[in-house]
Design a protein around this motif. Structure first.
Motif, PDB file in Angstrom:
ATOM      1  N   ILE A   5      56.009-101.857 -44.836  1.00 20.32           N
ATOM      2  CA  ILE A   5      57.524-101.947 -45.405  1.00 20.32           C
ATOM      3  C   ILE A   5      58.272-100.637 -45.338  1.00 20.32           C
ATOM      4  N   ILE A   6      59.527-100.832 -45.050  1.00 19.20           N
ATOM      5  CA  ILE A   6      60.547 -99.550 -45.453  1.00 19.20           C
ATOM      6  C   ILE A   6      61.437-100.116 -46.288  1.00 19.20           C
ATOM      7  N   PRO A   7      61.422 -99.518 -47.560  1.00 21.07           N
ATOM      8  CA  PRO A   7      62.408-100.150 -48.807  1.00 21.07           C
ATOM      9  C   PRO A   7      63.710 -99.887 -48.421  1.00 21.07           C
ATOM     10  N   THR A   8      64.750-100.657 -49.292  1.00 24.20           N
ATOM     11  CA  THR A   8      66.169-100.434 -48.996  1.00 24.20           C
ATOM     12  C   THR A   8      66.504 -98.966 -49.668  1.00 24.20           C
ATOM     13  N   ALA A   9      65.801 -98.443 -50.315  1.00 20.36           N
ATOM     14  CA  ALA A   9      66.059 -97.120 -51.151  1.00 20.36           C
ATOM     15  C   ALA A   9      66.020 -96.016 -50.107  1.00 20.36           C
ATOM     16  N   PHE A  10      64.974 -96.271 -48.804  1.00 21.47           N
ATOM     17  CA  PHE A  10      64.945 -95.238 -47.639  1.00 21.47           C
ATOM     18  C   PHE A  10      66.350 -95.355 -47.120  1.00 21.47           C
ATOM     19  N   GLU A  11      66.745 -96.350 -46.768  1.00 15.70           N
ATOM     20  CA  GLU A  11      68.130 -96.442 -46.097  1.00 15.70           C
ATOM     21  C   GLU A  11      69.365 -95.813 -46.677  1.00 15.70           C
ATOM     22  N   GLN A  12      69.236 -95.980 -48.069  1.00 16.26           N
ATOM     23  CA  GLN A  12      70.389 -95.404 -48.826  1.00 16.26           C
ATOM     24  C   GLN A  12      70.109 -94.025 -48.743  1.00 16.26           C
ATOM     25  N   TYR A  13      68.756 -93.414 -49.010  1.00 24.81           N
ATOM     26  CA  TYR A  13      68.343 -91.993 -48.845  1.00 24.81           C
ATOM     27  C   TYR A  13      68.958 -91.521 -47.594  1.00 24.81           C
ATOM     28  N   ARG A  14      68.907 -92.292 -46.371  1.00 26.09           N
ATOM     29  CA  ARG A  14      69.040 -91.726 -45.076  1.00 26.09           C
ATOM     30  C   ARG A  14      70.584 -91.691 -44.924  1.00 26.09           C
ATOM     31  N   GLN A  15      71.225 -92.592 -45.203  1.00 25.72           N
ATOM     32  CA  GLN A  15      72.766 -92.441 -45.370  1.00 25.72           C
ATOM     33  C   GLN A  15      73.210 -91.292 -45.969  1.00 25.72           C
ATOM     34  N   HIS A  16      72.836 -91.099 -47.330  1.00 24.28           N
ATOM     35  CA  HIS A  16      73.249 -89.769 -48.256  1.00 24.28           C
ATOM     36  C   HIS A  16      73.113 -88.531 -47.309  1.00 24.28           C
ATOM     37  N   CYS A  17      71.746 -88.448 -46.615  1.00 24.46           N
ATOM     38  CA  CYS A  17      71.577 -87.318 -45.892  1.00 24.46           C
ATOM     39  C   CYS A  17      72.626 -87.179 -44.621  1.00 24.46           C
ATOM     40  N   GLU A  18      72.771 -88.332 -44.034  1.00 21.98           N
ATOM     41  CA  GLU A  18      73.914 -88.082 -43.031  1.00 21.98           C
ATOM     42  C   GLU A  18      75.140 -87.758 -43.317  1.00 21.98           C
ATOM     43  N   LEU A  19      75.680 -88.292 -44.616  1.00 21.68           N
ATOM     44  CA  LEU A  19      76.924 -87.838 -44.941  1.00 21.68           C
ATOM     45  C   LEU A  19      76.946 -86.483 -45.518  1.00 21.68           C
ATOM     46  N   ASN A  20      75.744 -86.001 -45.973  1.00 14.94           N
ATOM     47  CA  ASN A  20      76.297 -84.458 -46.411  1.00 14.94           C
ATOM     48  C   ASN A  20      75.309 -83.584 -45.519  1.00 14.94           C
ATOM     49  N   LYS A  21      75.244 -84.306 -44.265  1.00  9.68           N
ATOM     50  CA  LYS A  21      74.610 -83.255 -42.958  1.00  9.68           C
ATOM     51  C   LYS A  21      73.298 -82.489 -43.372  1.00  9.68           C
ATOM     52  N   THR A  22      72.086 -83.212 -44.262  1.00  6.79           N
ATOM     53  CA  THR A  22      71.079 -82.520 -44.305  1.00  6.79           C
ATOM     54  C   THR A  22      70.015 -83.468 -43.967  1.00  6.79           C
ATOM     55  N   ALA A  23      68.978 -82.576 -43.618  1.00  6.98           N
ATOM     56  CA  ALA A  23      67.936 -83.444 -42.969  1.00  6.98           C
ATOM     57  C   ALA A  23      66.867 -84.425 -43.969  1.00  6.98           C
ATOM     58  N   VAL A  24      66.368 -85.509 -43.065  1.00 14.02           N
ATOM     59  CA  VAL A  24      65.617 -86.399 -43.955  1.00 14.02           C
ATOM     60  C   VAL A  24      64.122 -85.600 -44.139  1.00 14.02           C
ATOM     61  N   VAL A  25      63.860 -85.506 -45.374  1.00 11.04           N
ATOM     62  CA  VAL A  25      62.608 -84.739 -45.552  1.00 11.04           C
ATOM     63  C   VAL A  25      61.651 -85.763 -46.440  1.00 11.04           C
ATOM     64  N   SER A  97      59.116 -85.971 -52.217  1.00 10.37           N
ATOM     65  CA  SER A  97      58.610 -85.563 -53.545  1.00 10.37           C
ATOM     66  C   SER A  97      59.762 -85.138 -54.425  1.00 10.37           C
ATOM     67  N   ILE A  98      60.857 -84.444 -53.748  1.00 10.45           N
ATOM     68  CA  ILE A  98      61.986 -84.052 -54.596  1.00 10.45           C
ATOM     69  C   ILE A  98      62.536 -85.137 -55.472  1.00 10.45           C
ATOM     70  N   ASP A  99      62.984 -86.277 -54.593  1.00 10.41           N
ATOM     71  CA  ASP A  99      63.813 -87.126 -55.291  1.00 10.41           C
ATOM     72  C   ASP A  99      62.845 -88.395 -55.534  1.00 10.41           C
ATOM     73  N   ASN A 100      61.509 -88.496 -55.025  1.00  8.19           N
ATOM     74  CA  ASN A 100      60.695 -89.582 -55.203  1.00  8.19           C
ATOM     75  C   ASN A 100      61.148 -90.842 -54.691  1.00  8.19           C
ATOM     76  N   VAL A 101      61.722 -90.414 -53.572  1.00  8.55           N
ATOM     77  CA  VAL A 101      62.254 -91.720 -52.693  1.00  8.55           C
ATOM     78  C   VAL A 101      61.045 -92.211 -51.846  1.00  8.55           C
ATOM     79  N   ILE A 102      60.732 -93.610 -51.780  1.00  9.94           N
ATOM     80  CA  ILE A 102      59.699 -94.232 -50.990  1.00  9.94           C
ATOM     81  C   ILE A 102      60.300 -94.397 -49.577  1.00  9.94           C
ATOM     82  N   ALA A 103      59.760 -93.740 -48.561  1.00  2.96           N
ATOM     83  CA  ALA A 103      60.455 -94.208 -47.340  1.00  2.96           C
ATOM     84  C   ALA A 103      59.603 -95.153 -46.491  1.00  2.96           C
TER      85      ALA A 103
END
Length: 812
Positions: A5-25, A97-103
């Motif tokens: 399962i890929i949670p919806t939380a990861f999709e939001q995290y990925r969009q946040h990374c794209e908007l801020n031009k940061t890497a997905v960690v 592990s920083i934001d405790n986002v489940i990918a």
């Protein structure tokens, strides 16, 4: 069964990374044991989580455990060896592990992980979690290939052992025994180390009773893993009459064999092979590339080409050569103290080699006893000098220095010059380059000449850009850093107008246009009615007209459609797009402006037509008859709706400028809010013109009338008969009715707008009479028969109905 399962939380995290031009960690894998987990039950992607009480192992991923499978998939590897355990798990979570986002989450059956202990054999686990999504490698900044860790360790270890075995063969030989290792004597094998086909084995003293029927004692070695996973070499000793051959046993293990001893009569012959080093030491001439001892000569006169001189001979020859060189270079000898009281000079210095060959050399002595020699007095510390060039003695006292002529005489062979042609062995090239300080005439500055380098010659290339590109470097030099507004009253020339603002203006103008069309239709209806009914001898004042509408009381304010700063929006030249996240082009504004102008013109024409109809009616209608505005229906007080966003569509922001023009037809230019304001004002003027006065003389053009027969026949008597139109009358702008009187001597026509029908229908319903025809002694009334707006009955007086026609107007 398991679920990935890929949670919806990861999709939001990925969009946040794209908007801020940061890497997905994603840097941690968690193993959990969830009580009562059923991996076959459906899972809600919005509810993926874990409790710390469920966590049995947390693994921080190393850089080399994250790899790009391809551009759109990244793999995260978990490797747990036998040192980790004991625990059970049925779920895996890949997290930041920083934001405790489940990918990613994996729900599975229970699996045990055991560690190796003295009483337990542990297990190793390799798990790979692959995250597939568009641009995954670029989003995570991962470029490590999966080949760096997805290896078959069994094959790799087997390859390493094979390399070691072959290396041993090259070093010590095919089969080799160190010293007395495995030597058979006195019914036992001696201890030591041996290499059998490169496999190293060792043994302590091993008792062995020979079989009288066997002639060969053979060693059999192999390599295999132990029950705990360790790798070791093992051996056995067998007796046979056949020469051994290497073989693979039923378990697939390779065996290597060698003969230790062979029976010959009543004794045993040693068949062991020595190591290459032992053979080397015992060889008479192991180094054939070097000269043998018998070729070294002690005779310094020997000129045999098959021999070489010994080191002693070479040293003697060097001593003689050094002496010859010294003499040739003008050597001056210090011959120590001399007693001048003898009255004679010391013997001339003569240097000889070991064979007595020699010659005179220059020399000096220090006087230790004063004396007179050849009438020259010498004091203590004076020097007696001899020059072989002049073949004479001369004096220097302890306070004097050599005269130039004396020095030149004494050191003539030491300090002298040679012409370049006399020098031999001159090198073709300099033995070194001059240092920078030795170079004269250097320029103060040395700017580099124009040149290029290939990319591979450049060092220190940064991984990321050191700065963001300017707008001109990304092809947006013309785009201004302006905000955007959805207001239709903003006069700013430093803001972009949104597509929504243009759409409001366009709808505003459309409303004005529709009102003008309705007014024109109404004027046409009035004109037709007046031309067919009114007498020329009467008139109406404007005060007799009631219910004149005020129209819309206000337009929406800019706060109801406002925006903030420039966003990454596209642009559209559509005039029906309701989006407030798109810019409007100047071309769209020009279309709107032209549309509003057309509405204004139509309104003026309609008003003029109404004035003309009014003038005509005022000269013909009965003085006692007045018309109220009430029968007119469908007059909108406000716009019925704003266009929705599906009616407009844009793409991405283009490199366009902005324009304040309302006449530009460009579809690659943005419109400023002042241009929209001008267009909006133009539309408002069109509405106002519909209520004002216009020129009395005008022309109508580009009007198209389409007619459809909805019913035809003859209704010559009243009754309850119901007649049905082919289509609802509500589908048309107006309904025309054609009839006659009973005697068919007069033709009567009537034109009724659908707005009138709608209003009458709304008021009267299906039970009231509505005047259908009116003429001199001719009356016919329409009674609605139902709500379908298709069925009717006729109540008439001295008339017949012949045809009912639906009329639609269109304007270009």
């Amino acid at each position: 069964m398991s679920q990935n399962i890929i949670p919806t939380a990861f999709e939001q995290y990925r969009q946040h990374c794209e908007l801020n031009k940061t890497a997905v960690v994603l840097d941690t894998i968690i193993l959990a044991n969830i009580p009562g987990l059923d991996p076959e039950q459906p899972v809600d992607r919005d509810q993926i989580s874990y409790l710390e009480d469920w966590v049995v192992h947390r693994h921080k991923l190393e850089v080399n455990q994250i790899t790009a499978i391809n551009h759109n998939a990244v793999a995260y590897a978990l490797l747990l060896d036998t040192r980790v355990g004991d625990f059970s798990f049925n779920a895996m979570f890949l997290i930041n592990s920083i934001d405790n986002v489940i990918a990613m989450a994996i729900y599975k059956g229970v699996e045990d992980k055991l560690a190796s202990t003295p009483g337990q054999t542990g297990n190793s686990i390799v798990k790979t979690m692959i995250m597939p999504y568009s641009g995954a490698a670029a989003a995570t900044h991962i470029s490590v290939s999966e080949r760096t860790w997805t290896i078959d360790y069994a094959k790799r270890l087997a390859g390493l052992m094979q390399d070691e075995r072959l290396s041993n063969i090259q070093s010590v030989g095919n089969s080799a025994f160190v010293g007395d290792a495995f030597l058979f004597q006195d019914n036992q094998l001696m201890p030591g180390v041996a290499y059998i086909k490169g496999v190293r084995v060792d043994t302590d003293v091993m008792a062995l009773i020979p079989d009288a029927n066997k002639s060969l004692i053979i060693i059999d070695v192999w390599q295999a893993g132990t029950a705990t996973g360790a790798w070791e070499s093992d051996l056995t000793v067998i007796q046979s009459n056949d020469e051994p051959v290497d073989y693979i046993d039923e378990a697939g293990v390779q065996h290597y064999c060698a003969v230790l001893a062979e029976r010959q009569g009543d004794r045993w012959l040693d068949r062991r092979q020595q190591t290459l080093l032992e053979e080397h030491k015992q060889h008479n001439d192991p180094h054939t590339q070097y000269i043998a001892k018998v070729q070294i000569s002690q005779d310094d006169t020997n000129d045999n080409p098959d021999t070489v001189p010994s080191s002693a001979v070479t040293a003697g020859l060097k001593s003689r050569l050094d002496l010859a060189i010294s003499i040739g270079q003008g050597m001056v000898l210090d011959l120590g103290p001399y007693d001048a009281s003898s009255g004679e000079y010391p013997p001339k210095p003569y240097v000889t080699d070991n064979d007595g060959n020699g010659q005179l050399v220059s020399a000096f002595w220090f006087v230790t006893q004063a004396g007179v020699i050849n009438d020259i007095g010498y004091e203590v510390n004076d020097k007696i000098n001899y020059s072989r060039v002049t073949d004479a003695f001369f004096k220097t006292d302890n306070t004097e220095t050599l005269s130039l002529s004396q020095a030149e005489s004494l050191f003539a062979r030491v300090m002298h010059d040679h012409q370049w042609a006399q020098i031999k062995g001159i090198p073709v090239q300099a033995t070194r380059w001059p240092s920078w300080t030795e170079v004269s005439g250097k320029p103060a500055t040395m700017p580099p000449s124009s040149h290029i380098h290939t990319w591979v010659q450049i060092t220190g290339i940064p991984v990321y850009a050191t700065r963001w590109p300017s707008k001109s470097e990304v092809g947006l030099s013309v785009v201004n850093n302006w905000g955007a507004t959805g207001s239709v009253t903003d006069t700013s020339d430093v803001k972009y107008a949104t597509a929504g603002a243009v759409q409001q203006t366009y709808v505003h103008a459309t409303d004005a246009r529709n009102r003008a069309i309705n007014a024109h239709i109404r004027a046409d209806s009035a004109y037709s009615l007046a031309s067919g009914k009114a007498n020329a001898s009467h008139s109406h004042t404007w005060g007799q007209i009631s219910g004149i509408p005020v129209y819309a009381t206000r337009w929406p304010s800019k706060s109801e459609v406002g925006l903030s700063v420039v966003n990454n929006w596209g642009a559209t030249d559509s005039v029906s797009d309701t989006s407030d996240v798109k810019y409007a082009t100047a071309g769209a504004v020009q279309q709107t402006y032209a549309h509003a102008t057309d509405a204004r013109t139509r309104a003026i024409n309609a008003h003029t037509r109404a004035d003309s109809a009014y003038s005509l009616a005022s000269g013909k209608a009965n003085a006692s008859r007045s018309h109220t505005w009430g029968p007119i229906s469908g007059i909108p007080v406000y716009a019925t709706r704003w266009a929705n966003k599906s009616e407009v569509g844009l793409s991405a922001v283009n490199n366009w400028g902005a324009s304040t023009s309302v006449s530009s037809t460009s579809t690659t230019t943005y419109a400023t809010s002042s241009a929209v304001k001008a267009a909006y004002d133009r539309g408002t003027a069109g509405i106002n013109a519909a209520n004002g006065k216009a020129a009395a003389i005008h022309e109508h053009h580009n009007r198209t009338v389409s007619k459809t027969t909805l019913w035809s026949g003859v209704i010559a008597s009243s009754g309850s008969t119901v007649y049905t139109l082919s289509q609802p009358w509500s589908n048309y702008d107006a309904i025309a009715v054609v009839g006659t009187n009973d005697s068919a001597t007069k033709v009567i026509t009537s034109l009724i707008t659908v707005d009138e029908l709608n209003e009458i229908y709304a008021i009267a319903g299906t039970s009231k009479h509505m005047e259908l025809l009116r003429g001199s002694e001719i009356y016919a009334y329409w009674i609605m028969a139902d709500t379908s707006k298709k069925k009717f009955r006729i109540s008439y007086e001295n008339s017949r109905v012949l045809k009912i026609i639906g009329i639609n107007y269109s304007y270009k």
